[in-house]
Motif scaffolding. Structure first.
Motif, PDB file in Angstrom:
ATOM      1  N   LEU A 118     -29.574   0.611   1.240  1.00 37.83           N
ATOM      2  CA  LEU A 118     -28.449  -0.071   1.549  1.00 37.83           C
ATOM      3  C   LEU A 118     -28.223  -1.528   1.998  1.00 37.83           C
ATOM      4  N   LYS A 119     -29.294  -1.921   2.706  1.00 35.44           N
ATOM      5  CA  LYS A 119     -29.655  -3.273   3.302  1.00 35.44           C
ATOM      6  C   LYS A 119     -30.132  -4.009   2.042  1.00 35.44           C
ATOM      7  N   LEU A 120     -30.807  -3.407   0.910  1.00 34.46           N
ATOM      8  CA  LEU A 120     -31.229  -4.211  -0.183  1.00 34.46           C
ATOM      9  C   LEU A 120     -30.018  -4.361  -1.020  1.00 34.46           C
ATOM     10  N   LEU A 121     -29.124  -3.437  -1.092  1.00 31.92           N
ATOM     11  CA  LEU A 121     -28.010  -3.539  -2.079  1.00 31.92           C
ATOM     12  C   LEU A 121     -26.997  -4.592  -1.584  1.00 31.92           C
ATOM     13  N   THR A 122     -26.975  -4.927  -0.332  1.00 32.85           N
ATOM     14  CA  THR A 122     -26.198  -6.175   0.286  1.00 32.85           C
ATOM     15  C   THR A 122     -26.752  -7.489  -0.115  1.00 32.85           C
ATOM     16  N   LYS A 123     -28.046  -7.295  -0.243  1.00 33.68           N
ATOM     17  CA  LYS A 123     -28.571  -8.775  -0.588  1.00 33.68           C
ATOM     18  C   LYS A 123     -28.768  -9.033  -1.886  1.00 33.68           C
ATOM     19  N   GLN A 124     -28.456  -8.017  -2.853  1.00 34.66           N
ATOM     20  CA  GLN A 124     -28.566  -8.021  -4.291  1.00 34.66           C
ATOM     21  C   GLN A 124     -27.659  -9.317  -4.725  1.00 34.66           C
ATOM     22  N   ASP A 125     -28.275 -10.072  -5.630  1.00 36.87           N
ATOM     23  CA  ASP A 125     -27.731 -11.387  -6.422  1.00 36.87           C
ATOM     24  C   ASP A 125     -26.574 -10.745  -7.166  1.00 36.87           C
ATOM     25  N   LEU A 126     -25.417 -10.920  -7.141  1.00 37.37           N
ATOM     26  CA  LEU A 126     -24.386 -10.763  -7.971  1.00 37.37           C
ATOM     27  C   LEU A 126     -24.326 -11.671  -9.324  1.00 37.37           C
ATOM     28  N   ASP A 127     -24.767 -12.753  -8.971  1.00 33.06           N
ATOM     29  CA  ASP A 127     -24.573 -13.828 -10.147  1.00 33.06           C
ATOM     30  C   ASP A 127     -24.769 -13.464 -11.579  1.00 33.06           C
ATOM     31  N   PRO A 128     -25.757 -12.631 -11.858  1.00 31.88           N
ATOM     32  CA  PRO A 128     -26.164 -12.522 -13.165  1.00 31.88           C
ATOM     33  C   PRO A 128     -25.508 -11.245 -13.854  1.00 31.88           C
ATOM     34  N   LEU A 129     -24.721 -10.499 -12.806  1.00 33.76           N
ATOM     35  CA  LEU A 129     -23.967  -9.415 -13.451  1.00 33.76           C
ATOM     36  C   LEU A 129     -22.618  -9.831 -14.112  1.00 33.76           C
ATOM     37  N   SER A 130     -22.373  -8.991 -15.226  1.00 33.63           N
ATOM     38  CA  SER A 130     -21.129  -9.574 -15.997  1.00 33.63           C
ATOM     39  C   SER A 130     -20.037  -8.575 -15.330  1.00 33.63           C
ATOM     40  N   VAL A 131     -18.733  -9.165 -15.893  1.00 32.66           N
ATOM     41  CA  VAL A 131     -17.428  -8.677 -15.280  1.00 32.66           C
ATOM     42  C   VAL A 131     -17.550  -6.994 -15.432  1.00 32.66           C
TER      43      VAL A 131
END
Length: 65
Positions: A15-28
């Motif tokens: 959960l902690k790692l999930l909240t720190k994941q960079d969302l920029d590379p993800l598509s819509v």
């Protein structure tokens, strides 16, 4: 509430790692999929919480008799 307060001893907690994941590379589409998965997880956690509260209330009711 900060996640560090919830998981102070678990630096690799998913959960902690999930909240720190960079969302920029993800598509819509990937972001929509992520939201759907997170909403399903929220529903699962709420169902568990409701069941736990209900179970506790039943147990307390049983011991009041």
């Amino acid at each position: 509430m900060d996640l560090d307060e919830l998981f102070p001893d678990k630096p690799d907690d998913p959960l902690k790692l999930l909240t720190k994941q960079d969302l920029d590379p993800l598509s819509v589409d990937e972001l929509h999929d992520r939201i759907a998965v997170l909403e399903a997880e929220i529903a699962r956690v709420k169902a568990k919480l409701d069941a736990s509260v209900s179970f506790r209330a039943s147990a307390e009711d049983l011991f009041k008799r």
